[in-house]
Design an enzyme around this catalytic site. Structure first.
Site, short mmCIF file in Angstrom:
data_model
loop_
_atom_site.label_atom_id
_atom_site.label_comp_id
_atom_site.label_asym_id
_atom_site.label_seq_id
_atom_site.Cartn_x
_atom_site.Cartn_y
_atom_site.Cartn_z
N ARG A 1 0.84 -1.20 0.00
CA ARG A 1 0.00 0.00 0.00
C ARG A 1 0.87 1.25 0.00
O ARG A 1 0.64 2.19 -0.75
CB ARG A 1 -0.93 -0.02 1.22
CG ARG A 1 -2.23 -0.78 1.04
CD ARG A 1 -2.07 -2.18 0.51
NE ARG A 1 -3.33 -2.89 0.39
CZ ARG A 1 -3.76 -3.80 1.27
NH1 ARG A 1 -3.01 -4.11 2.32
NH2 ARG A 1 -4.91 -4.40 1.08
N GLU B 1 -10.04 -12.63 1.18
CA GLU B 1 -10.89 -11.60 0.58
C GLU B 1 -10.94 -11.72 -0.95
O GLU B 1 -10.68 -10.77 -1.67
CB GLU B 1 -10.39 -10.21 0.99
CG GLU B 1 -10.45 -9.99 2.49
CD GLU B 1 -9.96 -8.61 2.91
OE1 GLU B 1 -10.40 -8.11 3.96
OE2 GLU B 1 -9.12 -8.04 2.18
N TRP C 1 -7.26 -14.22 11.60
CA TRP C 1 -7.40 -12.77 11.72
C TRP C 1 -8.84 -12.31 11.86
O TRP C 1 -9.12 -11.30 12.49
CB TRP C 1 -6.77 -12.09 10.51
CG TRP C 1 -7.56 -12.19 9.23
CD1 TRP C 1 -7.60 -13.24 8.36
CD2 TRP C 1 -8.42 -11.18 8.67
NE1 TRP C 1 -8.43 -12.96 7.30
CE2 TRP C 1 -8.93 -11.70 7.46
CE3 TRP C 1 -8.78 -9.90 9.07
CZ2 TRP C 1 -9.83 -10.98 6.65
CZ3 TRP C 1 -9.66 -9.17 8.26
CH2 TRP C 1 -10.16 -9.72 7.07
N TYR D 1 -4.12 -5.91 14.82
CA TYR D 1 -3.98 -5.14 13.59
C TYR D 1 -3.50 -3.75 14.01
O TYR D 1 -4.29 -2.90 14.42
CB TYR D 1 -5.30 -5.09 12.82
CG TYR D 1 -5.42 -6.21 11.80
CD1 TYR D 1 -5.01 -7.50 12.13
CD2 TYR D 1 -5.92 -5.98 10.53
CE1 TYR D 1 -5.10 -8.53 11.21
CE2 TYR D 1 -6.01 -7.00 9.61
CZ TYR D 1 -5.61 -8.28 9.95
OH TYR D 1 -5.69 -9.30 9.03
N PHE D 2 -2.21 -3.53 13.90
CA PHE D 2 -1.62 -2.30 14.40
C PHE D 2 -1.90 -1.09 13.49
O PHE D 2 -1.48 0.02 13.81
CB PHE D 2 -0.12 -2.47 14.60
CG PHE D 2 0.26 -3.17 15.89
CD1 PHE D 2 -0.71 -3.73 16.71
CD2 PHE D 2 1.59 -3.25 16.28
CE1 PHE D 2 -0.37 -4.37 17.89
CE2 PHE D 2 1.94 -3.88 17.47
CZ PHE D 2 0.96 -4.44 18.27
N TRP E 1 -1.00 -2.98 8.34
CA TRP E 1 -1.45 -2.68 6.97
C TRP E 1 -1.32 -1.18 6.76
O TRP E 1 -1.66 -0.38 7.63
CB TRP E 1 -2.90 -3.15 6.79
CG TRP E 1 -3.05 -4.61 7.07
CD1 TRP E 1 -3.50 -5.20 8.21
CD2 TRP E 1 -2.70 -5.68 6.18
NE1 TRP E 1 -3.46 -6.57 8.09
CE2 TRP E 1 -2.97 -6.89 6.86
CE3 TRP E 1 -2.18 -5.73 4.89
CZ2 TRP E 1 -2.74 -8.13 6.28
CZ3 TRP E 1 -1.95 -6.97 4.31
CH2 TRP E 1 -2.24 -8.16 4.99
N THR E 2 -0.85 -0.79 5.59
CA THR E 2 -0.34 0.58 5.46
C THR E 2 -1.14 1.46 4.50
O THR E 2 -0.60 2.42 3.96
CB THR E 2 1.13 0.54 5.01
OG1 THR E 2 1.23 -0.12 3.74
CG2 THR E 2 1.99 -0.17 6.03
N GLU E 3 -2.44 1.18 4.33
CA GLU E 3 -3.24 2.08 3.50
C GLU E 3 -3.08 3.54 3.94
O GLU E 3 -3.00 4.45 3.11
CB GLU E 3 -4.73 1.70 3.57
CG GLU E 3 -5.09 0.45 2.80
CD GLU E 3 -5.02 -0.80 3.65
OE1 GLU E 3 -5.68 -1.79 3.31
OE2 GLU E 3 -4.29 -0.80 4.66
#
EC number: 3.2.1.52
Length: 766
Positions: free
Chosen positions: A174, A351, A417, A444-445, A483-485
């Site tokens: 991301r 997903e 998860w 989920y950090f 997760w880096t959105e």
């Protein structure tokens, strides 16, 4: 007039392991500043003085040669030179030795007396963990050097990890993170005894690893024009520079501004070697069959429709019914297998938007030929194909817990998860699969941290409460995912990891609950993190609520968690910084106002900005209620909503009652809205403070006044507010939504001088 303080909080989460574990007492003596805390600590008398005069004694066999080099680098940084070596010695020596009695993997012993320091382990990994413990006992100044000598307390430690999987995850798709940041993260992981780094290398937003057979994956797939996630962080960067996109990953091509980057295979080999020297295993993830848009845009033949696009929820996946696609997948993973020495390969398989599969004639033919009854079984067909390929090449498959849905071989490792699929861990255990815990609500950090985050991470049961003793052995450990959105910079990544990763480090290493001790020990780690250049999250300020009311006047009092923090504030709506006025004591409030407060550290870090609103109001009059009934009325709206306004004018499908603020059992939809209506009876006239925690969003109204607005889609977030109430019953309303992925709703009361407790059900009526 009495002033009572209330904390809203009844947690209703879909986490399977929600429950209390056995909690041991913290040690009576002051704890050593170690995280994670060792299994056994016996303090002695005196100190050992470590200086350039100390000699290093290492085994002749060279078993710990690499670890000795690491220790010498630490000594050279602290003392300005490495230690001179000696073949033996009894005093003023630092000894590395093999100990065959330490049979557990990564076990070590550290013995410090005034005469000598002895580090013992059976294997190199154990010796490396011992060195990291020694490093934490050194003064923080050792991280930057210039010391003539260092004092170590006399102590004997024996230690070994609780779990074999102690992991962190970094999504570099991301937003991309360069080689140097990965090195920095690996160094932090080593300091806190993590041993697995899961790199999420590909997704819709970018392909980040060179594949020589398919060069367009990085020539095209590693770069993008700015997308909607980038625009969000750009807007946030106006208030917080942590959200600024790193300019080193922005280039101009053919007149276009492109953003991205990738690792060459040579760079990745260097990263792998760097990790291996720190006894950290890097697990690569190439996410298939979904989340593949970056690859599909470069190679459109990969989909059933030969074009990229979006389904109802997720991107169009690759087509498992086309031999060309299976060949592509095998070729990609063949290079990944050759590159990464890890025994694990993460396939992803989460997903997956399966609409194009259901519409594909080729897929229908394959399903008929293979006697597959659903597209879920078709996904399982693809996963099994890749699993056989991995096995043939000496690798083990890891998949997100969706791989259970169509059936999976027991040799696959399941990464759990989806906390709302509460029976997934038990199904995996019953199927014989190894399990790694990484629940969305806790680990989920990318979910914003708050004042409760450390407690939640520290106390998350890694082994579900309903597991048998045998099933418990299938749980390898736990992992936190970033997760880096909306994490575009290295500073923001540091902020999201730290200090939460220290709480996880102790959870998965130390087999005791020492949370009070941990909080004390963590204070000593902030200066070390600062010297290491870690942009950590400054601990929370306390003593106030975000939305406050007063009838005549109020006083803002802010409590600092660390003595070296400086408080700054503004009243003009701007974000406080080091140049803003200093808040040195209580601030008297006599009119409605909005105050922003932030803490700064001596090193220049700026903590969270707290927006504190004050509103002058009168005490709300109670209402008369004829024949009140216990509990609250609950209206149920089973649908997807972005915020609570989405169901404001909707008609409920069902109406029921609940004894208090809790989600009724009739709620089965993955996404829904709820309206709670009734009355809250307060025992005395006063100003009441409420702390409202929800996931996703909620709005609390009391006496027809908005007390807390915590609306929108987000993870568990606590917000607070006040309302002035006269003794008696007052209208009570909560609108709450869940957009999918597990919910949290909190309602606790904290009477003055007491611990938080659930609001008595007897206070609610309708």
């Amino acid at each position: 007039m009495r002033f009572l303080v209330f904390r809203i909080g009844t947690m209703l989460c879909l986490l399977l392991w929600c429950g209390a574990g056995v909690r041991a007492q913290s040690p009576a003596s002051p704890p050593l500043p170690l995280i994670p805390y060792p299994a056994s600590v016996q303090t002695g008398r005196g100190t050992f003085i470590l200086s350039a005069e100390t000699r290093l004694v290492i085994p002749k066999k060279g078993l710990f040669a690499r670890e000795a080099d690491q220790l010498q680098q630490l000594m050279a940084r602290a003392l300005g030179q490495p230690l001179r070596t000696a073949k033996k010695g009894n005093t003023q020596v630092l000894v590395l030795q093999q100990a065959t009695d330490l049979t557990k993997p990564e076990a070590y012993r550290l013995q410090i007396t005034p005469e000598r320091v002895v580090l013992s382990a059976q294997d190199p990994a154990g010796m490396f963990r011992a060195i990291q413990t020694l490093r934490q006992l050194l003064p923080v100044e050792a991280e930057q050097g210039g010391l003539a000598q260092m004092s170590l307390p006399a102590v004997t430690l024996e230690d070994a990890p609780r779990f074999s999987w102690r992991g962190l995850h970094l999504d570099v798709s991301r937003h991309f993170f360069g080689v140097e940041y990965v090195y920095k993260l690996l160094d932090l992981m080593a300091l806190y005894k993590f041993n697995k780094l899961h790199l999420h290398l590909t997704d819709d937003q970018g392909w980040r690893i060179e594949i020589k057979q398919y060069p367009k994956l990085t020539e095209e797939g590693a770069w993008r024009t700015f997308n909607n996630q980038d625009s969000v962080v750009m807007e946030r960067a106006k208030e917080n520079p942590d959200f600024e996109i790193d300019p080193q990953h922005i280039v101009k091509r053919d007149g276009k501004v492109m953003y991205g980057g990738f690792y060459t295979q040579d760079q990745m080999r260097q990263i792998i070697d760097y990790a291996a020297a720190r006894h950290i295993e890097i697990i690569p993830e190439i996410d298939m069959p979904g989340h593949m848009m970056a690859a599909i845009q470069a190679y459109p033949f990969l989909t059933c429709t030969e074009s990229a696009g979006w389904g109802k929820t997720f991107s169009v996946p690759i087509c498992p019914c086309d031999e060309r696609v299976l060949t592509f997948a095998e070729n990609v993973y063949r290079e990944i297998i050759d590159l990464f020495p890890s025994s694990y390969i993460h396939l992803g398989a989460d997903e997956v938007e399966k609409t194009t599969w259901a519409q594909s004639a080729a897929c229908q033919a394959l399903m008929q030929r293979e006697q597959l009854e659903s597209v879920e079984e078709l996904q399982s067909y693809f996963v099994h194909h890749m699993q056989r390929f991995f096995h043939a090449n000496g690798k083990k498959l890891i998949g997100w817990d969706e791989v259970l849905e169509g059936g999976i071989d027991s040799s696959a490792t399941i990464m759990y998860w989806r906390s709302w699929v509460k029976d997934a861990p038990l199904k995996a255990a019953q199927n014989g699969n190894p399990i790694i815990m990484t629940p969305v609500g806790t680990l989920y950090f990318d979910y914003a941290p708050d004042q409760n985050s450390l407690d939640k991470v520290y106390h998350m049961p890694v082994v579900p409460a309903d597991f048998t003793a045998q099933q418990a052995t299938q749980v390898l450990g736990a992992q936190a995912n970033l997760w880096t959105e909306y994490v575009p910079s290295e500073a923001r990544a540091d902020f999201m990891y730290m200090p939460r990763m220290t709480a996880l480090a102790e959870n998965v290493w130390t087999n005791r609950d020492l949370f009070t001790s941990y909080e004390q020990r963590l204070v000593a780690h902030y200066p070390r993190l600062a010297r290491l250049g870690v942009h950590y999250r400054v601990p929370d300020l306390t003593g106030f609520t975000e939305s406050n009311v007063f009838t005549e006047a109020a006083t803002l009092t802010v409590h600092k968690p660390l003595d070296n923090l400086t408080l700054h504030y503004t009243t003009d709506g701007s974000r406080p910084d080091r140049n803003s006025p200093t808040l040195t004591g209580p601030l008297r409030i006599t009119r409605s106002d909005t105050i922003k407060v932030a803490a700064t550290t001596p090193e220049g870090l700026i903590g969270e900005t707290y927006t504190i609103r004050y509103r002058k109001e009168t005490f709300a009059e109670p209402v008369a209620v004829a024949a009140p009934q216990p509990g609250l009325q609950v209206s149920y709206f089973p649908a997807y909503f972005r915020n609570t306004k989405g169901f404001a004018d909707s008609t409920a499908t069902q109406v029921t009652t609940a004894p208090q603020l809790e989600v009724p059992a009739l709620v089965t939809a993955p996404s829904f809205g709820l309206k709670f209506r009734g009355y809250l009876e307060v025992p005395a006239t006063g100003i009441y403070s409420f702390f409202f925690t929800c996931d996703d969003g909620g709005v609390l109204r009391i006496a027809d006044r908005v007390v807390v607005d915590n609306d929108g889609q987000h993870g568990p977030v606590e917000k607070s507010g006040q309302v002035a109430l006269k003794k008696g019953r007052h209208p009570f309303a909560v609108d709450f939504l869940e957009a999918g992925g597990g919910y949290t709703l909190k309602l606790e009361v904290q009477p003055e001088g007491q611990a938080p407790q659930p609001v008595p059900a007897s206070w609610f009526s309708h």
